[in-house]
Structures are given as C-alpha cells and as structure tokens.
Design a protein around this motif. Structure first.
Motif: not given
Ligand SMILES: [Zn+2]
Length: 200
Positions: A42-48, A53-57
């Motif tokens: 679950e942690t792995l899937a949520q991490g992906i 969702q959060n990382v941008r440039l």
C-alpha cells in the motif's frame, strides 16, 4: 501460454515499460510484492501516486520540486549569480552529492541530438536566456554530459550566451569522453567543477 494469473500478467506488462526492467526483473518484483505485507505494498503504491501528483518542475530552474521553487532556488545561502547548466534533474543530484558547488542550476531537460530529432527548441534554453537577461547572473557553467550530444549542446549554448558578455565556462577535466554526469563519482565531479575552463 503464460502460467501466471491474469492480474500478474497485466502487472508484468506494465512493469516492463519501466526503463531497465525486463520480464525477469518484473517477475522478481512481483515475487517481492507477493511476499511483502499488505501495508508495505500500500505504501509503495501510494508513493508512486504521490510522486506523480505532487512532483513538478521548479519554475525557475526546471529541477524537480513539490513547490513552485525547488529547494535549491529557495535557499538564501545559494549564490544566485552562478548558474550551472545540466541536462537532467539527476545531474543536479550528482553535483549536489559532490558538495563542492554553492551556486544554482538550470536544467535543460535534454540535450541536442540530431539523431533523435531533438533540437534547441526542444530544450529549456529560452528560460535560461531569460534568467541571464533578468537576473544578475555573473557566470554560467556548462555541465552537460561529455558525450557528442552534451558537447553539441554546450557549443550551441556558448553561441547564444555570447551576446550577454558574461563568463561562460565548461566543466570537463577528469571526465572521460562519453561520460554521463550522473554516473561520475563525487571526487571527479568536484575536480571537473574546480577545473572548469573559460569559453567566453
Ligand atoms: Zn529551482
């Protein structure tokens, strides 16, 4: 015919889309998943999902960030007058690990590669020129890879930066031809930065 279940087969098909992951590696990852606890998976899937969702440039340098500005651009102790130009965010990580650089970065998100049909307009070069125009940038360090694409990119940047009459240098000493910055060790990178040579 595959002896795997339908869901395993579908996951293998998705995992082999990852760079460097073949069928055997995908099978190993699935074995790991099957042996892990539900919580770990679950942690792995949520991490992906969270990364997607959060990382941008970063709006200034194109480095990876979870805010408008990356941590380096936000840091008041970094010297904003020196910009180190790299091809990709992993190069920023490699140079940061060397611990010998206190300026800021500009990530091009690629390199000029006629073979792959990639020209200057495919890179974040306009943003770099805009920064040079607007900020008080006093020095540009070209730290693109030491391969053909990296050298071509550095030559192109030298040409377009020339009218701004600021010092432009190229890292290189200690980096063998063909070297990818992200795989160079910290000592080599420190030396390459220290021994950068002026182009303009
Ligand atoms: Zn930034």
């Amino acid at each position: 015919m595959s002896t795997y279940t339908e869901s395993i087969e579908r996951l293998i098909e998705n995992l082999i889309k990852f760079p460097g992951v073949g069928r055997r590696s995908a099978e190993r990852i699935i074995t790991y998943i099957l042996n892990a606890s539900a919580q770990e998976v679950e942690t792995l899937a949520q991490g992906i999902i969270r990364v997607k969702q959060n990382v941008r440039l970063c709006k200034v340098c194109n480095n990876l960030s979870e805010e408008d500005l990356c941590r380096i651009c936000q840091n008041p102790h970094r010297n904003k007058e020196i910009v180190c130009v790299v091809e990709k965010p992993s190069d920023v990580t490699a140079i940061e690990k060397s611990g010998s650089y206190r300026g800021v970065y500009h990530v091009l998100l690629g390199s000029i590669s006629p073979l792959e049909g990639k020209g200057p307009s495919d890179l974040k070069i306009d943003g770099l020129l805009e920064r040079v125009k607007q900020n008080c940038i006093k020095e540009v360090i070209l730290a693109t890879d030491a391969d053909t694409e990296g050298e071509t990119t550095a030559m192109y940047l030298t040409k377009v930066l020339k009218p701004f009459a600021i010092p432009v240098s190229r890292i290189g000493v200690g980096l063998p031809f063909g070297a990818n910055l992200e795989y160079a060790d910290s000592t080599t990178l420190s030396k390459a930065l220290e021994s950068r040579r002026s182009i303009i």
